[in-house]
Design a protein around this motif. Structure first.
Motif, mmCIF file in Angstrom:
data_model
loop_
_atom_site.group_PDB
_atom_site.id
_atom_site.type_symbol
_atom_site.label_atom_id
_atom_site.label_comp_id
_atom_site.label_asym_id
_atom_site.label_seq_id
_atom_site.Cartn_x
_atom_site.Cartn_y
_atom_site.Cartn_z
ATOM 1 N N SER A 116 87.379 14.436 22.068
ATOM 2 C CA SER A 116 86.979 14.235 23.351
ATOM 3 C C SER A 116 86.450 15.593 23.957
ATOM 4 O O SER A 116 85.738 15.702 25.075
ATOM 5 N N LYS B 202 95.277 25.525 27.105
ATOM 6 C CA LYS B 202 96.640 25.698 27.736
ATOM 7 C C LYS B 202 96.701 27.497 27.537
ATOM 8 O O LYS B 202 96.519 27.974 26.470
ATOM 9 N N LEU C 90 98.688 24.096 31.567
ATOM 10 C CA LEU C 90 97.468 23.308 31.104
ATOM 11 C C LEU C 90 96.437 23.484 32.116
ATOM 12 O O LEU C 90 96.533 23.458 33.453
ATOM 13 N N ARG D 26 107.078 15.264 23.766
ATOM 14 C CA ARG D 26 106.268 15.933 23.031
ATOM 15 C C ARG D 26 106.431 17.595 23.673
ATOM 16 O O ARG D 26 106.574 17.904 24.892
ATOM 17 N N ARG E 103 101.573 10.920 29.369
ATOM 18 C CA ARG E 103 101.660 12.093 30.247
ATOM 19 C C ARG E 103 101.554 11.736 31.418
ATOM 20 O O ARG E 103 102.479 12.364 32.352
ATOM 21 N N PRO F 45 86.068 10.055 33.290
ATOM 22 C CA PRO F 45 87.192 9.841 32.316
ATOM 23 C C PRO F 45 88.392 9.720 33.174
ATOM 24 O O PRO F 45 88.546 10.247 34.401
ATOM 25 N N GLY F 46 89.345 8.832 32.713
ATOM 26 C CA GLY F 46 90.576 9.021 33.576
ATOM 27 C C GLY F 46 91.563 7.557 32.995
ATOM 28 O O GLY F 46 90.836 6.802 31.920
ATOM 29 N N VAL G 162 90.409 6.670 28.917
ATOM 30 C CA VAL G 162 88.971 6.521 28.935
ATOM 31 C C VAL G 162 88.617 8.083 28.725
ATOM 32 O O VAL G 162 88.702 8.735 29.899
ATOM 33 N N SER G 163 88.102 8.607 27.716
ATOM 34 C CA SER G 163 87.342 9.783 27.582
ATOM 35 C C SER G 163 86.103 9.925 26.826
ATOM 36 O O SER G 163 85.741 8.857 26.322
ATOM 37 N N VAL H 30 82.270 16.715 25.157
ATOM 38 C CA VAL H 30 81.649 17.344 26.412
ATOM 39 C C VAL H 30 81.591 18.985 26.484
ATOM 40 O O VAL H 30 81.755 19.433 27.432
ATOM 41 N N CYS I 58 94.263 17.488 20.160
ATOM 42 C CA CYS I 58 94.442 16.965 21.568
ATOM 43 C C CYS I 58 95.771 17.516 22.177
ATOM 44 O O CYS I 58 96.773 17.156 21.810
ATOM 45 N N LEU I 59 95.302 17.562 23.567
ATOM 46 C CA LEU I 59 96.493 18.156 24.454
ATOM 47 C C LEU I 59 96.879 17.072 25.454
ATOM 48 O O LEU I 59 97.531 17.415 26.247
ATOM 49 N N ALA I 60 96.276 15.884 25.078
ATOM 50 C CA ALA I 60 96.671 14.665 25.751
ATOM 51 C C ALA I 60 96.134 14.939 27.258
ATOM 52 O O ALA I 60 96.786 14.507 28.376
ATOM 53 N N ALA I 61 94.780 15.456 27.326
ATOM 54 C CA ALA I 61 94.264 15.754 28.648
ATOM 55 C C ALA I 61 92.875 15.685 28.483
ATOM 56 O O ALA I 61 91.927 15.979 29.118
ATOM 57 N N CYS I 62 92.461 14.447 27.861
ATOM 58 C CA CYS I 62 91.054 14.342 27.574
ATOM 59 C C CYS I 62 90.289 13.977 28.626
ATOM 60 O O CYS I 62 89.031 14.171 28.711
ATOM 61 N N ASP I 63 91.026 13.655 29.530
ATOM 62 C CA ASP I 63 90.244 13.023 31.063
ATOM 63 C C ASP I 63 89.744 14.428 31.676
ATOM 64 O O ASP I 63 88.948 14.301 32.528
ATOM 65 N N LEU I 64 90.300 15.620 31.437
ATOM 66 C CA LEU I 64 90.307 16.809 31.929
ATOM 67 C C LEU I 64 89.428 17.896 30.962
ATOM 68 O O LEU I 64 89.307 19.026 30.962
ATOM 69 N N THR J 233 94.383 9.898 23.807
ATOM 70 C CA THR J 233 95.256 9.209 24.451
ATOM 71 C C THR J 233 95.966 10.080 25.530
ATOM 72 O O THR J 233 96.502 11.095 25.249
ATOM 73 N N PHE J 234 95.907 9.721 26.720
ATOM 74 C CA PHE J 234 96.954 10.568 27.807
ATOM 75 C C PHE J 234 97.553 9.731 29.053
ATOM 76 O O PHE J 234 97.539 9.933 29.951
ATOM 77 N N ARG K 183 77.342 9.449 30.798
ATOM 78 C CA ARG K 183 76.807 10.677 31.539
ATOM 79 C C ARG K 183 75.347 10.505 31.210
ATOM 80 O O ARG K 183 74.899 10.310 30.364
#
Ligand SMILES: Cc1cc2nc3c(=O)[nH]c(=O)nc-3n(C[C@H](O)[C@H](O)[C@H](O)COP(=O)(O)O)c2cc1C
Ligand code: SF4
Ligand code: FES
Lengths: 152, 423
Positions: free
Chosen positions: A78, A127, A132, B124, B93, B250-251, B243-244, A82, A116-122, B89-90, B273
């Motif tokens: 992800s 880090k 993060l 984690r 978190r 995304p979110g 969603v990414s 981008v 993946c840092l589990a922040a794919c929306d960002l 996957t987020f 996009r």
């Protein structure tokens, strides 16, 4: 009593404290030096081998010294999609003269390429030590590094 | 408009605090469960709700609770999986950082239902804020008498502690997580015996993902039938979809299971996009097989995605536009699995590396005729021949992209570069 026999009969709950103990030792020593491993082993009634086998399994335990600022760059899908991952890694590599897993010549920075840092929306996400940062651009990163370089 | 359930609190100021939680009806479900229902009734309720695990495998939660031994003399454990590491996957978190108390309620109710007196949270290692939030939330719950001895005067005791992982994706696999909780390297255990029989420290253990647990208080408050009315025949309740990728917004989007993938991408996440065309979608985290753009009208449910040749997985949706090279996609995800293989068994440890090498040379224009067949043959020999389900997962990116986009692989091998207009 041999250390092995000692550890076999040790309370399993004491071994369960091992990850937590390794975090504390890493915090105190900066990294998990042989001395730090020995200390943890003594405390928990384990052999250094047992401690080492656990420590070496986990990427967050450092068996080598590392820089004061650990810059972790996500190369997950992800972030890559981008515009993250390689361009950012390349930039850091050049700017700080380091490669993955290594510390910069002045010992200040370490580069770690991570998943993946589990922040794919960002995305793109990085880090720095425990913090993060999302939506990273090369300009923001540049400012960042300058700021950290100015600190001691 | 679907009213969010699991994420109803997260946009409130100080959503993570117990005061906010209590002010919005928090801990009512715990009170109700512990004072009005017997453990058996709660297990029945969760069975009737149709709740299935949100950690990836989708096992029915009530049935898993029913597997826990009934012998009251046996000490039992609940282990809470917050090890979220599946690329794309987020959701977990966000749950721990912004609404940890609903998970604590889920843990209390589940523990009471299966007769556990001890719960362990595994989080984690990289989730620094999450660790802080978990610790604070648990301390506050103790202070308010929701944890500890004699909960709410019912005579029931429950202790919870937080254990921090240290950077190993495989520790999300439930038996590897138990090994890690015991202070060992995170190598998965052979199943059976299942954790419900022999789990942490050899004791019967119920393992759940935190999104699964977050559903529990809502089921207790509003009833199993209400929950079972949301979703499809085989997939009940709300789900948080992460969603990414190439989308405008995304979110995390909480929606009923069964929501159309197209609605999630084009309405909720704002479409692609730069007005690019959709090419491919990974629907349930990086280990689930890729879908093509013409499969976008698939409902996001366990059974429908299985029929489409993929899986719901964690609900982590990665969206790729027309410029995406599918060989590179497979290469990148496979690299992740090479890195994360625990090394215990050969098909996964060596097989993943061989598969990666093929993908890498094809991507770099150094592929040789026969590489596609070699990759498929290798996948077939890894899938189902490993110690834990990681083997089955790791072949999905390569195999599914070959099945769906074979011409791109052939183009790479013959033309020594990515297909036109992709990279
Ligand atoms: C390789 C691998 C990684 C996994 N990672 C996670 C994870 O990070 N979080 C999680 O909840 N479940 C993960 N699982 C699934 C767990 O093994 C287990 O099925 C789940 O925690 C059970 O909870 P649930 O029934 O609530 O879904 C993983 C499974 C495998 C095979
Ligand atoms: S399949 Fe992979 S992760 Fe699972 S036990 Fe084997 S080597 Fe370890
Ligand atoms: S892929 Fe980079 S944070 Fe998920």
């Amino acid at each position: 009593m041999l250390p092995q026999t000692k550890s076999r009969i040790a309370n399993p709950k004491s071994r369960a404290m091992l990850l937590a103990a390794l975090y504390i030792a890493q915090e105190q020593y900066g990294w998990l030096s042989p001395e730090a491993i020995q200390r943890v082993a003594d405390r928990l009634n384990l052999t250094p081998g047992q401690v080492h086998s656990t420590a070496s399994f986990y990427t967050m335990f450092k068996l080598q010294p590392h820089g004061k600022y650990r810059i972790q760059i996500c190369e997950g899908l992800s972030c890559y999609l981008v515009g993250g991952a390689e361009p950012i890694i390349e930039y850091i590599t050049k700017r700080l003269n380091i490669i993955d897993g290594d510390a910069s010549p002045n010992g200040k920075f370490t580069l770690e390429i991570v998943q993946c840092l589990a922040a794919c929306d960002l995305a793109p996400a990085i880090k720095v030590n425990d913090e993060l940062y999302g939506n990273i651009s090369l300009e923001r990163l540049d400012e960042f590094i300058s700021k950290l370089s100015a600190l001691d | 408009m679907f009213e969010p359930i699991l994420t109803q609190n997260i946009n409130r100021p100080d959503s993570e605090k117990i005061s906010t939680y209590l002010a919005n009806g928090g801990y009512e479900a715990t009170r109700l469960a512990l004072t009005k229902y017997s453990p058996e009734e709660l297990i029945e309720m969760v069975k009737r709700s149709g709740l299935r695990g949100r950690g990836g495998a989708g096992f029915p939660a009530g049935i898993k609770w029913g597997f826990m031994p009934k012998d009251a003399r046996l000490q039992k454990i609940v282990a809470v999986n917050t090890d979220e590491g599946e690329p794309g996957t987020f959701k977990d978190r966000q749950i721990v950082e912004r609404d940890p108390h609903q998970v604590i309620e889920g843990v209390i109710i589940a523990s009471y239902a299966v007769g556990a007196s001890r719960a362990y949270v595994y989080i984690r290692g990289e989730f620094f804020l999450g660790v802080k939030r978990w610790i604070k939330a648990i301390a506050d719950a103790y202070e308010h008498g929701f944890l500890g001895k004699n909960l709410l005067g019912t005579g029931y005791d429950l202790d919870i502690s937080v254990h921090r992982g240290a950077g190993a994706y495989i520790c999300g696999e439930e038996t590897a997580m138990l090994e890690s909780l015991e202070g060992k390297p995170g190598n998965p255990r052979l199943k059976p015996p299942y954790p419900a029989q022999i789990g942490l420290f050899g004791l019967p253990t119920l393992v759940h993902n935190i999104e699964t647990l977050a559903c529990i208080p809502h089921i207790v408050l509003r009833g199993a039938e209400w929950f079972a009315n949301i979703g499809t025949t085989e997939s009940k309740g709300p789900k948080i979809f992460s969603v990414s990728g190439h989308v405008n917004r995304p979110g995390n989007y909480e929606l009923p299971l069964g929501t159309m993938l197209s609605d999630i991408i084009f309405e909720h996440a704002g479409g692609l996009r730069d007005n690019k065309m959709l090419k491919a979608i990974i629907p349930g985290g990086a280990s689930t097989p890729v879908l093509t753009a013409d499969q976008v009208e698939t409902p996001m449910a366990f059974e429908t995605l299985e029929r489409a040749g993929s899986q719901l997985g964690t609900g982590g949706i990665i969206v790729m536009d027309e410029t995406t090279c599918m060989v590179e996609t497979a290469r990148r995800i496979t690299k992740f699995f090479v890195h994360e293989s625990c090394g215990r068994c050969v098909p996964c440890r060596i097989g993943s590396l061989r598969l990666f090498e093929i993908l890498e040379r094809v991507e770099q224009g150094m592929g040789i005729p026969g590489d596609i067949e070699r990759a498929l043959y290798l996948s077939q020999n890894i899938d189902g021949r490993t110690f834990c389900p990681m083997g089955a997962a790791l072949v999905n990116p390569a195999r599914s992209t070959i099945l769906k986009f074979r011409e791109e692989y052939e183009y790479h091998i013959h033309e020594k570069k990515c297909a036109p207009n992709t990279n």
